[in-house]
Design an enzyme around this catalytic site. Structure first.
Site, short mmCIF file in Angstrom:
data_model
loop_
_atom_site.label_atom_id
_atom_site.label_comp_id
_atom_site.label_asym_id
_atom_site.label_seq_id
_atom_site.Cartn_x
_atom_site.Cartn_y
_atom_site.Cartn_z
N GLU A 23 -20.94 -37.87 10.39
CA GLU A 23 -20.73 -38.77 9.26
C GLU A 23 -19.68 -39.82 9.64
O GLU A 23 -18.61 -39.47 10.16
CB GLU A 23 -20.25 -38.00 8.02
CG GLU A 23 -20.27 -38.87 6.78
CD GLU A 23 -19.86 -38.13 5.52
OE1 GLU A 23 -20.34 -38.49 4.44
OE2 GLU A 23 -19.06 -37.19 5.61
N ALA B 179 -12.40 -31.94 6.75
CA ALA B 179 -13.54 -31.04 6.90
C ALA B 179 -14.82 -31.85 6.75
O ALA B 179 -14.80 -32.97 6.25
CB ALA B 179 -13.49 -29.91 5.87
N ASN C 6 -21.45 -30.41 6.94
CA ASN C 6 -22.72 -30.19 7.63
C ASN C 6 -23.47 -29.03 6.98
O ASN C 6 -22.91 -27.96 6.74
CB ASN C 6 -22.48 -29.86 9.10
CG ASN C 6 -21.50 -30.81 9.76
OD1 ASN C 6 -21.71 -32.00 9.80
ND2 ASN C 6 -20.41 -30.26 10.27
N GLU D 175 -16.19 -28.65 0.26
CA GLU D 175 -17.32 -28.71 1.20
C GLU D 175 -18.50 -27.87 0.72
O GLU D 175 -19.66 -28.23 0.95
CB GLU D 175 -16.88 -28.26 2.59
CG GLU D 175 -15.72 -29.03 3.18
CD GLU D 175 -15.90 -30.54 3.15
OE1 GLU D 175 -17.05 -31.01 3.21
OE2 GLU D 175 -14.89 -31.25 3.06
N HIS E 291 -20.59 -29.72 -1.75
CA HIS E 291 -21.47 -30.68 -1.07
C HIS E 291 -22.81 -30.05 -0.67
O HIS E 291 -23.79 -30.78 -0.47
CB HIS E 291 -20.81 -31.21 0.20
CG HIS E 291 -19.96 -32.41 0.00
ND1 HIS E 291 -20.37 -33.53 -0.68
CD2 HIS E 291 -18.69 -32.68 0.42
CE1 HIS E 291 -19.42 -34.44 -0.67
NE2 HIS E 291 -18.37 -33.96 -0.01
#
Length: 943
Positions: A214, A348, A351, A384, A387
């Protein structure tokens, strides 16, 4: 992705960084030879109740639940045309070809720091096509073919980071094709793409290979359609030494032994996902596992640290269960890995199924960790994991939707932490943390709208900032407060279910929230997200319990131009009186007059501070509100927000600084560490403006601070005992830090005594919550012996947290000779890793000599800094910001402007503009208020 903490936890921990791209000069070679995309190869070296309200104007009544007036729709129509016009000019890939599936094999080589690769990409032809264009950067292409046949030639555009394959014969719509590419690349040390991370084990330097894609760095690892809308499935295969661990997004399908030294690890096919979420890692890794959730959760680290992953593994299990329930969608992958990486530019990265972290943001020793670090790790992990649904399962169509991706994960991490750790009372901290970070950056002229149109890819990296994260989160919190928490979560769940595995625009979520809430979320959000800045609400008391409310744009430099003040924001007033909080009122005009429903002379605008604006009261009202806070009429959020507003207004010249001092003087008996933290932070901000002015001003502010702290120090002190709860520990930490920074003799002596025992071997002499302050204090008042002791800790630390605390404190050394010695060590990568360069710089920025020394270092090392931290990658932005934003004089600002006048600022131009805006704010305050503030301090006995 969660940014490192430069923006988010500056006062407590580490500055934040993000991701970016780098372009080099154009090169164009025939495919008959070995070709490189991206130019020549470099050397291999981010409530209470409602009540009826009395109104003067009937049109104001119930505006809160009505549509926003049509004038906003007209403005939005204009904005939409502008945005669509900009979007039509985006530098994006052609749409003639769509990727369906990638089969990628990679083999890293730790001796040469290169990797070999083979990518087979299945394509769906949408239009008659004589060529295929995809992204490619710093890769050498060795052999290419389409459906086994010849490709005529390959052209490279390194400015746009693309490779165009010219076909021997045209493809027609409906055709399916397979593009086959053999290539090699650089296992770089830039923390971007497929890169190497180093660490020391048993005195030897070792490496692992990992990824950070990213926003646009998948193209550094393999040729790809590297835009979020081009979702595809992926088969990842890794060839590695037999004794190393290979990880990717999915679980292992098979392992094949190739020879005595190597193996091929093949992973199961991923679901549809964007390229920036693909990840793979090769290295010597150990793990700790949690099986409380329905899929295995593993936390990986290099050997010897795996036990420090227990907290995060357990937290991940609880968080995934929480999100399963809230989103009403099960976590979609067969496993969830969290991996600690030694070199990592962000905090962080989310993924899909293989989340990567800085070591300090994942691993912790629960017996020897500060509460602030524990909360930080908690928020990062939860962020995270949020996400995995919001961003991974449903993904933005393009990067102008980044703010919703990151703003939502930020808001959701606070929301989840409030449920999982109710004793932390996180919403109190939210006002002093996320909201203030948003308002701070957005108060600069060089800010940008939340939803900012992106034309070129080099613009993407610069929106990984407090606007996308903190303001984005704050807007969502404001909307949640309006539509209700249950409706908001239901709307999000419906949105995720409708669009899972797909790409969306921001309006897709607004439509889902419209449907469940019955309110026009779309029009409200269009104003708040497409307009730069936020309002200052001026409150005038007219008598007869009438208030006139007027909104204008707030700028920290207090010099708003008429053309910068055209937006009328819908302001949710949430007016608090003795009758409760009115949540049915919104100001959507320039000015309105309202009638208060009570006559007891108590009111406050923006109750609990869920609104994104500052409020300016008349002088007498500041004092009354101060007393109201002391009398218990204001919540912690109210008190924090009131202090923050007053401090910001004082720093920006909207009110006299003495109004701020008079307000906080009333709160000597304050018991909330969050309020104290805000009070001290605002005092530090005011002090920073006078750093290069008459030293008596800051000495007077220190004297004021010492008197302000005296009551709470006498009551609780700063010795932390095992019986202290978390709030008590936090309060003592904040008070001790403030007393030390004010130079209080007893605090300085305490630090020196504790540090002496500490370096003599008594590691219990300093409580973890006080360690950073102790290190910084002894450095500030220390000599060469102190300097050598702190330097020794950085070279041989007991933990990463201890090392970073010592590294930051070294920047606070005052001795000029020692400062010069230390600045010479900043480029020593055995002492200061690239990812941590901001840590010592942050220490240098705290004092006059440090700022001057840092600027001299910055100028001397400019060429080397450009080599080590290319402007297209993120760290340079923060080096520029820290090195320039500490100045306070006009001649210093000009000095900075002159230095950059003829330099290419691409990649950090916005950061530099924001820094110069900050300097301008300090220039205005120090030049306009120095005499008055000095007079007030002397008059009140603060010498």
């Amino acid at each position: 992705m969660l940014l490192s903490s430069m923006l988010r936890f500056t006062s407590k921990q580490f500055p934040h960084l993000s991701r970016g791209v780098c372009a080099s000069s154009l090169c164009r070679l025939s495919c008959s030879a070995q070709v490189t995309c991206g130019g020549s190869r470099e050397s291999l070296s981010r409530y209470p109740c409602n009540y009826s309200f009395f109104i003067l104007r009937s049109k104001f009544k119930n505006r809160y639940s009505q549509h926003i007036p049509k004038r906003f729709m007209t403005t939005e129509s204009t904005d939409r045309s502008r945005i669509e016009s900009v979007n039509s000019k985006r530098e994006v890939l052609p749409t003639n070809i769509k990727p369906l599936h990638y089969d990628v094999t990679l083999e890293p080589n730790f001796d040469t720091f290169t990797f070999d690769g083979h990518a087979k990409i299945d394509l769906d032809v949408k239009e008659v096509s004589h060529s295929i264009t995809l992204n490619c950067l710093e890769l050498t292409l060795h052999k290419t073919s389409l459906n086994g046949g010849e490709i005529r030639k390959v052209d490279f555009d390194t400015e746009r980071q693309t490779a165009t394959f010219h076909l021997a014969s045209a493809l027609t719509p409906g055709d399916h094709a397979k593009l086959d590419i053999k290539f090699s690349g650089i296992l770089n040390d830039k923390m971007a793409g497929f890169y190497r991370s180093s660490y020391i084990e048993d005195g030897k330097k070792k490496y692992l290979a990992t990824t950070q894609f990213e926003a646009t760095d998948c193209r550094r690892a393999f040729p790809s359609f590297d835009e979020p809308a081009w979702k595809a499935t992926f088969d990842i295969n890794l060839i590695t030494q037999r004794d190393l661990v290979a990880l990717s997004n999915m679980d292992v399908k098979s392992t094949t032994i190739l020879d005595s030294d190597r193996k091929l690890v093949a992973f199961n096919t991923t679901p549809l996902m964007s390229t920036y979420l693909v990840a793979f890692i090769v290295g010597d890794l150990k793990y700790i596992e949690n099986n409380d959730y329905r899929v295995p959760i593993r936390v990986y680290s290099t050997p010897g640290s795996e036990h420090l992953g227990r907290y995060s593994a357990d937290l991940a299990a609880k968080s995934l269960k929480f999100f399963d329930e809230k989103f009403d969608i099960p976590y979609p992958l067969p496993k969830c890995d969290l991996v600690a990486i030694h070199d990592f530019s962000a905090g962080a990265m989310e993924n899909f199924g293989l989340i990567t972290f800085r070591t300090v943001d994942l691993l912790l020793d629960e017996q020897n960790v500060t509460l602030a670090v524990k909360k930080r790790v908690t928020e990062v992990v939860v962020h995270e994991l949020a996400h995995q649904w919001f961003g991974n399962l449903v993904t933005m169509e393009y990067w102008d939707g980044l703010w919703l991706n990151e703003g939502f994960a930020t808001w959701m991490s606070w929301y989840a932490c409030d449920t999982l750790f109710p004793e932390w009372k996180v919403w109190e901290s939210y006002v002093s943390d996320t909201l203030q970070h948003a308002l701070s950056l957005d108060s600069l002229r060089s800010s940008h709208p939340i939803e900012v149109p992106i034309v070129r890819e080099d613009q993407i990296d610069q929106i990984f900032d407090a606007i996308s994260y903190s303001k984005g989160s704050s807007v969502l919190k404001m909307i949640t407060n309006w539509v209700g928490e249950d409706a908001f979560i239901e709307g999000v769940s419906n949105y995720l279910k409708k669009h899972k595995w797909g790409n969306t625009k921001n309006t897709d979520l607004w439509l889902a929230l419209n449907e469940v809430s019955g309110k026009n979320v779309t029009d409200v959000m269009d104003i708040w997200t497409k307009k730069v800045g936020f309002p200052l609400l001026k409150v005038e008391e007219l008598g007869d319990n009438k208030l006139r409310l007027t909104q204008n744009r707030f700028l920290a430099t207090n010099d708003v131009k008429k053309t910068e003040d055209e937006t009328i924001f819908p302001i949710f007033l949430d007016l608090k009186t003795s009758k409760g909080i009115n949540k049915q009122l919104v100001l959507n005009s320039r000015s309105e007059t309202i009638q208060l429903p009570t006559s007891d002379d108590f009111y406050k605008v923006n109750a609990n501070h869920s609104g994104i604006y500052r409020v300016s009261y008349e002088t007498e009202r500041w004092m009354k509100l101060g007393q109201d806070g002391a009398d218990g009429k204001l919540s912690v959020e109210d008190r924090v927000g009131l202090v923050a507003d007053a401090g910001s207004l004082a720093s920006s010249g909207y009110i006299r600084p003495e109004n701020y001092f008079n307000l906080v003087k009333l709160w000597k008996n304050e018991e909330s560490y969050v309020v104290w933290e805000q009070i001290i932070g605002n005092l530090a901000s005011i002090k920073s403006a006078f750093l290069f002015s008459d030293p008596r001003i800051n000495e007077g502010i220190d004297a004021f601070t010492a008197e302000l702290l005296s009551t709470v120090i006498a009551r609780i002190g700063w010795n932390i005992s095992p019986t202290d709860n978390e709030s008590a520990q936090e309060l003592k930490s904040v008070i001790f830090s403030a007393a030390s920074n004010a130079g209080m003799e007893n605090a300085v002596t305490y630090s020196q005594e504790c540090f002496s025992r500490y370096i003599s071997g008594d590691k219990q002499a300093i409580h973890p919550n006080l360690r950073s302050t102790v290190f910084g204090t002894v450095a500030r008042f220390g000599n060469r012996e102190t300097y050598e002791s702190l330097l020794g800790i950085t070279r041989n630390p007991n933990s990463e947290i201890e090392k970073l605390a010592a590294l930051r404190s070294l920047g606070k050394i005052r001795d000029p000779e020692l400062l010069d010695e230390f600045s010479a060590l900043l480029m020593d990568r055995s002492l200061v890793k690239s990812q941590d360069i901001h840590i010592p710089l942050a220490g240098l920025r705290t004092h006059k000599s440090g700022i001057e020394t840092m600027w001299g270092w910055f100028i001397r090392e400019w060429s080397e800094l450009l080599r080590q931290f290319p402007p297209g990658l993120p760290i340079m932005r923060y080096i520029v910001q820290i090195s320039t934003s500490g100045f306070t004089l006009r001649e210093q600002k000009k000095m900075v402007e002159d230095f950059f006048a003829h330099k290419d600022q691409k990649g950090f131009d916005q950061a530099l503009a924001q820094s110069l805006d900050t300097v301008s704010m300090k220039i205005a305050l120090s030049s306009n208020e120095a005499t008055n503030l000095q007079r007030w301090l002397v008059k009140n006995g603060y010498k």
